[in-house]
Scaffold this motif. Structure first.
Motif, PDB file in Angstrom:
ATOM      1  N   TRP A  28       0.850  -1.178   0.000  1.00 15.00           N
ATOM      2  CA  TRP A  28       0.000   0.000   0.000  1.00 15.00           C
ATOM      3  C   TRP A  28       0.891   1.236   0.000  1.00 15.00           C
ATOM      4  CZ3 TRP A  28      -4.855   0.684  -1.132  1.00 15.00           C
ATOM      5  CH2 TRP A  28      -5.477   1.894  -0.822  1.00 15.00           C
ATOM      6  N   VAL A  29       0.837   2.051  -1.054  1.00 19.04           N
ATOM      7  CA  VAL A  29       1.715   3.210  -1.187  1.00 19.04           C
ATOM      8  C   VAL A  29       1.026   4.526  -0.824  1.00 19.04           C
ATOM      9  CG1 VAL A  29       3.206   2.149  -2.901  1.00 19.04           C
ATOM     10  CG2 VAL A  29       1.199   3.421  -3.647  1.00 19.04           C
ATOM     11  N   LEU A  30      -0.270   4.517  -0.643  1.00 19.19           N
ATOM     12  CA  LEU A  30      -0.999   5.733  -0.293  1.00 19.19           C
ATOM     13  C   LEU A  30      -1.039   5.908   1.226  1.00 19.19           C
ATOM     14  CD1 LEU A  30      -3.892   5.286  -2.855  1.00 19.19           C
ATOM     15  CD2 LEU A  30      -1.876   6.699  -3.107  1.00 19.19           C
ATOM     16  N   ARG A  31      -1.620   6.986   1.682  1.00 20.69           N
ATOM     17  CA  ARG A  31      -1.706   7.240   3.123  1.00 20.69           C
ATOM     18  C   ARG A  31      -2.431   6.098   3.824  1.00 20.69           C
ATOM     19  NH1 ARG A  31      -4.370  12.870   3.877  1.00 20.69           N
ATOM     20  NH2 ARG A  31      -4.848  11.846   5.828  1.00 20.69           N
ATOM     21  N   GLY A  32      -2.006   5.810   5.064  1.00 17.91           N
ATOM     22  CA  GLY A  32      -2.546   4.675   5.802  1.00 17.91           C
ATOM     23  C   GLY A  32      -4.026   4.780   6.106  1.00 17.91           C
ATOM     24  N   ASP A  33      -4.504   5.984   6.447  1.00 14.00           N
ATOM     25  CA  ASP A  33      -5.927   6.132   6.768  1.00 14.00           C
ATOM     26  C   ASP A  33      -6.808   6.037   5.524  1.00 14.00           C
ATOM     27  OD1 ASP A  33      -4.886   8.497   5.822  1.00 14.00           O
ATOM     28  OD2 ASP A  33      -6.111   9.775   7.121  1.00 14.00           O
ATOM     29  N   PHE A  34      -6.235   6.204   4.363  1.00 11.71           N
ATOM     30  CA  PHE A  34      -6.976   6.077   3.110  1.00 11.71           C
ATOM     31  C   PHE A  34      -7.297   4.612   2.801  1.00 11.71           C
ATOM     32  CE2 PHE A  34      -7.044   5.966  -1.623  1.00 11.71           C
ATOM     33  CZ  PHE A  34      -8.192   6.710  -1.795  1.00 11.71           C
ATOM     34  N   CYS A  35      -6.542   3.696   3.396  1.00 16.77           N
ATOM     35  CA  CYS A  35      -6.737   2.266   3.123  1.00 16.77           C
ATOM     36  C   CYS A  35      -8.111   1.786   3.575  1.00 16.77           C
ATOM     37  CB  CYS A  35      -5.635   1.452   3.806  1.00 16.77           C
ATOM     38  SG  CYS A  35      -5.760  -0.317   3.524  1.00 16.77           S
ATOM     39  N   SER A  36      -8.518   2.157   4.782  1.00 13.43           N
ATOM     40  CA  SER A  36      -9.827   1.712   5.272  1.00 13.43           C
ATOM     41  C   SER A  36     -10.964   2.375   4.501  1.00 13.43           C
ATOM     42  CB  SER A  36      -9.965   1.964   6.767  1.00 13.43           C
ATOM     43  OG  SER A  36      -9.821   3.339   7.043  1.00 13.43           O
ATOM     44  N   LEU A  37     -10.774   3.620   4.102  1.00 16.11           N
ATOM     45  CA  LEU A  37     -11.790   4.294   3.298  1.00 16.11           C
ATOM     46  C   LEU A  37     -11.909   3.642   1.927  1.00 16.11           C
ATOM     47  CD1 LEU A  37     -13.751   6.733   3.164  1.00 16.11           C
ATOM     48  CD2 LEU A  37     -11.853   8.023   2.168  1.00 16.11           C
ATOM     49  N   TRP A  38     -10.776   3.303   1.332  1.00 16.06           N
ATOM     50  CA  TRP A  38     -10.775   2.621   0.036  1.00 16.06           C
ATOM     51  C   TRP A  38     -11.451   1.250   0.142  1.00 16.06           C
ATOM     52  CZ3 TRP A  38      -8.075  -1.966  -1.041  1.00 16.06           C
ATOM     53  CH2 TRP A  38      -8.170  -2.389  -2.357  1.00 16.06           C
ATOM     54  N   ALA A  39     -11.142   0.517   1.213  1.00 21.37           N
ATOM     55  CA  ALA A  39     -11.765  -0.802   1.393  1.00 21.37           C
ATOM     56  C   ALA A  39     -13.279  -0.681   1.551  1.00 21.37           C
ATOM     57  CB  ALA A  39     -11.152  -1.505   2.603  1.00 21.37           C
ATOM     58  N   SER A  40     -13.720   0.362   2.245  1.00 13.44           N
ATOM     59  CA  SER A  40     -15.162   0.562   2.407  1.00 13.44           C
ATOM     60  C   SER A  40     -15.832   0.905   1.081  1.00 13.44           C
ATOM     61  CB  SER A  40     -15.428   1.663   3.425  1.00 13.44           C
ATOM     62  OG  SER A  40     -15.009   1.257   4.692  1.00 13.44           O
TER      63      SER A  40
END
Length: 98
Positions: A28-40
């Motif tokens: 994952w190369v983007l910001r860490g908090d963006f990961c959960s938003l992307w998964a949602s």
């Protein structure tokens, strides 16, 4: 059909680009908090697509089994309510776990 188009378009425009980056870099190369938003968003768009297919199948089933009563049953308000229910259910299933 427009609702199905929108859910599939959102998969292509919102979900797939970060997934492609993830696949290319192997992490994952983007910001860490963006990961959960992307998964949602991934879960919501895919769930909305599946639920839209189910609603379209139900609509076609009602048209085939009761063609004379179909116009009385499937009004534009009911169709809008089904679309809203589809997106609400998909959003609740994806964003509540965050």
């Amino acid at each position: 059909l427009v609702s199905l188009f929108m859910s599939d378009l959102m998969v292509g425009l919102v979900v797939m680009p970060p997934a492609m980056l993830n696949q290319l870099y192997g992490r994952w190369v983007l910001r860490g908090d963006f990961c959960s938003l992307w998964a949602s968003f991934d879960v919501m768009c895919c769930s909305a697509s599946i639920l839209n297919l189910c609603v379209i199948s139900l609509d076609r089933y009602l048209l085939i089994t009761t063609p004379l009563r179909y116009k009385l049953r499937m009004t534009s308000c009911r169709a809008l309510a089904l679309i809203l229910a589809t997106w609400t259910l998909a959003a609740l299933a994806s964003f509540l776990p965050i």
